[in-house]
Design an enzyme around this catalytic site. Structure first.
Site, PDB file in Angstrom:
ATOM      1  N   ARG A  93       0.846  -1.201   0.000  1.00 24.61           N
ATOM      2  CA  ARG A  93       0.000   0.000   0.000  1.00 24.61           C
ATOM      3  C   ARG A  93       0.880   1.249   0.000  1.00 24.61           C
ATOM      4  O   ARG A  93       0.601   2.222  -0.699  1.00 24.61           O
ATOM      5  CB  ARG A  93      -0.951  -0.021   1.209  1.00 24.61           C
ATOM      6  CG  ARG A  93      -2.086  -1.037   1.050  1.00 24.61           C
ATOM      7  CD  ARG A  93      -3.101  -0.951   2.180  1.00 24.61           C
ATOM      8  NE  ARG A  93      -2.658  -1.579   3.409  1.00 24.61           N
ATOM      9  CZ  ARG A  93      -2.868  -2.855   3.739  1.00 24.61           C
ATOM     10  NH1 ARG A  93      -3.543  -3.648   2.924  1.00 24.61           N
ATOM     11  NH2 ARG A  93      -2.431  -3.359   4.875  1.00 24.61           N
ATOM     12  N   PHE A  97     -10.459  -5.992  -6.427  1.00 28.73           N
ATOM     13  CA  PHE A  97     -10.480  -6.776  -5.183  1.00 28.73           C
ATOM     14  C   PHE A  97     -10.079  -5.836  -4.033  1.00 28.73           C
ATOM     15  O   PHE A  97      -9.152  -6.117  -3.264  1.00 28.73           O
ATOM     16  CB  PHE A  97      -9.517  -7.967  -5.263  1.00 28.73           C
ATOM     17  CG  PHE A  97      -9.716  -8.835  -6.473  1.00 28.73           C
ATOM     18  CD1 PHE A  97     -10.716  -9.801  -6.483  1.00 28.73           C
ATOM     19  CD2 PHE A  97      -8.933  -8.681  -7.610  1.00 28.73           C
ATOM     20  CE1 PHE A  97     -10.913 -10.615  -7.599  1.00 28.73           C
ATOM     21  CE2 PHE A  97      -9.122  -9.485  -8.727  1.00 28.73           C
ATOM     22  CZ  PHE A  97     -10.106 -10.456  -8.718  1.00 28.73           C
ATOM     23  N   ASP A 110      -5.351  -7.466  -6.699  1.00 30.19           N
ATOM     24  CA  ASP A 110      -4.976  -8.208  -5.487  1.00 30.19           C
ATOM     25  C   ASP A 110      -6.029  -9.263  -5.180  1.00 30.19           C
ATOM     26  O   ASP A 110      -6.755  -9.162  -4.193  1.00 30.19           O
ATOM     27  CB  ASP A 110      -4.818  -7.223  -4.318  1.00 30.19           C
ATOM     28  CG  ASP A 110      -4.297  -7.903  -3.060  1.00 30.19           C
ATOM     29  OD1 ASP A 110      -3.699  -8.988  -3.167  1.00 30.19           O
ATOM     30  OD2 ASP A 110      -4.490  -7.337  -1.966  1.00 30.19           O
ATOM     31  N   ASP A 169     -15.214  -4.647  -5.618  1.00 34.28           N
ATOM     32  CA  ASP A 169     -15.193  -5.835  -4.765  1.00 34.28           C
ATOM     33  C   ASP A 169     -16.577  -6.464  -4.828  1.00 34.28           C
ATOM     34  O   ASP A 169     -17.571  -5.778  -5.067  1.00 34.28           O
ATOM     35  CB  ASP A 169     -14.827  -5.481  -3.314  1.00 34.28           C
ATOM     36  CG  ASP A 169     -14.276  -6.689  -2.551  1.00 34.28           C
ATOM     37  OD1 ASP A 169     -13.044  -6.795  -2.411  1.00 34.28           O
ATOM     38  OD2 ASP A 169     -15.090  -7.526  -2.116  1.00 34.28           O
ATOM     39  N   SER A 170     -16.646  -7.770  -4.602  1.00 33.69           N
ATOM     40  CA  SER A 170     -17.953  -8.431  -4.645  1.00 33.69           C
ATOM     41  C   SER A 170     -18.604  -8.453  -3.263  1.00 33.69           C
ATOM     42  O   SER A 170     -19.655  -9.063  -3.094  1.00 33.69           O
ATOM     43  CB  SER A 170     -17.796  -9.860  -5.188  1.00 33.69           C
ATOM     44  OG  SER A 170     -16.843 -10.549  -4.419  1.00 33.69           O
ATOM     45  N   CYS A 176      -1.430 -14.205  -3.688  1.00 27.97           N
ATOM     46  CA  CYS A 176      -1.191 -14.646  -2.308  1.00 27.97           C
ATOM     47  C   CYS A 176      -1.362 -16.155  -2.208  1.00 27.97           C
ATOM     48  O   CYS A 176      -1.632 -16.700  -1.152  1.00 27.97           O
ATOM     49  CB  CYS A 176      -2.118 -13.925  -1.331  1.00 27.97           C
ATOM     50  SG  CYS A 176      -3.854 -14.197  -1.652  1.00 27.97           S
TER      51      CYS A 176
END
Ligand code: SAH
Length: 394
Positions: free
Chosen positions: A206, A225, A297, A247-248, A337
């Site tokens: 970030r 995301f 991400d 984002d969901s 990730c």
């Protein structure tokens, strides 16, 4: 003391101090869940003390490679003290940090994060589950914290045959928290937030986005995301003209909006899309939209190497779409990730995504988990988070 005898040749990874013994490596021996066992080579040579896990493919996780070491309350106290002492030397610019990072700190399956004066722990394997009371007491004694919240709800628990458990393990109180990271205010909830409440591992990334934004003054940023908008705050605080967060999760986006407000950022410079990233990217491509910087991400597509192939396709597709949305000179901050996707494979995936998108891109920087999520040479699986900062060629 129960003894686990390995098959010939299977001692090699323990001799290199890799802490896992897979079921297929064991010739004979067994124990109860979490029980301490002595692991020996096929000819009876001591290899490690470890915790037995009857249901997991990772059948033993090593506590110590020192034959003289007793696995008792003092062992946990010492190991935790060293992990916590290491963080104290790191000078982390946040009131939220990881104190214990599992295998990398010699405590397989245990994650402990500190949010102000509250600890949040995940007990992800039978060994640390069995020693939970000892670990909880040691954590409070070593940190001076009075509250410890348990977030043992990660999917890995089921592989160990353990049920999900969440709630206060020591003390009680509110679960909302305001994280201060690089001077930004980020609201979160340790009971309902992802992981232990937040993606502390992306702290340095970030800051990297923030630094690049300050230098290059991106006009438009797309944060895919976004979760609760950590990267969006970083970009806007760095002077980005406009940031779109996708984002969901509706609640995550509501918190993202709140986080912008907490930092006094101009909400008219922000858009929030409650949508699937993949279809949004396709739509943007169809509309001919472009963004000066894009953050990708995504969640963990490949928890283990077994999922790597399908995950690789998903990563490639996302990155290909992102490259198509970048103007020349535009920047992509792309992450994985997934423990099952190594650094080199990720590099290859991103390279072939650029090729398919018909763009040339230069890698400006490599990113990884923040320093309180350390990696050890003995345990390459610990390097789960990797990122690349790329610039599309002019
Ligand atoms: N970048 C964030 C963390 C991202 S975590 C940070 O720094 O805090 C991954 C996020 O992806 C989660 O918030 C999850 O809700 C979201 N997500 C998962 N699948 C998605 C999809 N198909 N489309 C949009 N968002 C998705």
């Amino acid at each position: 003391m129960k003894i686990i005898r390995l098959k010939p040749g299977k001692e090699r990874s323990l001799l290199r101090r890799h802490p896992w013994v897979f079921d297929g490596a064991i010739a004979k021996g067994g124990a109860d869940a979490g029980e301490t066992v002595r692991v020996e080579s096929h000819d009876g040579q001591f290899l490690a003390w470890g915790a037995f896990s009857p249901q997991s493919r990772i059948r033993v996780r090593a506590w110590s490679f020192d034959e003289a070491r007793r696995i008792d309350a003092a062992f946990f106290h010492d190991t935790l003290r060293r992990a916590i002492g290491l963080r104290a030397r790191m000078g982390i610019d946040s009131n939220g940090l990881r104190l214990v990072h599992g295998e990398s700190d010699g405590l397989p399956g245990l994650v402990v994060d500190r949010y102000g004066d509250t600890l949040v722990a995940q007990f992800g394997a039978t060994g640390v589950e069995r020693w939970k009371t000892v670990i909880a007491d040691a954590l409070l004694a070593l940190t001076g914290c009075e509250r410890l919240y348990e977030r043992s709800d990660a999917s890995a628990r089921s592989l160990e045959g353990l049920p999900e458990v969440t709630g206060w393990l020591r003390g009680s109180g509110p679960t909302g928290f305001e994280l201060t990271e690089h001077g930004w205010r980020l609201g979160l909830d340790i009971a309902t937030g992802h992981k232990t409440g937040y993606y502390l591992d992306q702290r340095d990334s970030r800051l990297a986005l923030h630094a690049h934004t300050r230098r290059l003054r991106f006009g438009t940023v797309l944060n895919c995301f976004s979760y609760t908008g950590g990267f969006s705050v970083a970009a806007l605080a760095g002077g980005a003209g406009h940031v779109t967060s996708i984002d969901s999760s509706g609640p995550a986006l509501a918190q993202a909006r709140e986080n912008l407000r907490l930092n006094g950022l101009d909400l008219s410079r922000a858009a929030f899309l409650d949508a699937d990233v993949n279809s949004s990217l396709r739509q943007f491509v169809a509309e001919g939209r472009q963004f000066d910087a894009i953050v990708l991400d995504p969640p963990k597509f490949a928890p283990t190497a077994a999922h790597a192939e399908r995950a690789a396709r998903a990563y490639k597709d996302l990155n290909r779409l992102a490259f198509k949305l970048l103007p020349p000179g535009g920047m992509l901050f792309t992450f994985s990730c997934s423990g099952g996707i190594g650094v080199e494979l990720f590099h290859k995936i991103v390279a072939s995504a650029a090729l398919d998108a018909g763009v040339d891109a230069a890698i400006l920087q490599r990113l990884g988990g923040a320093c309180d999520h350390p990696m050890t040479v003995a345990f390459p699986e610990g390097e789960y988070l990797k990122g690349l900062v790329l610039m599309r060629q002019l």
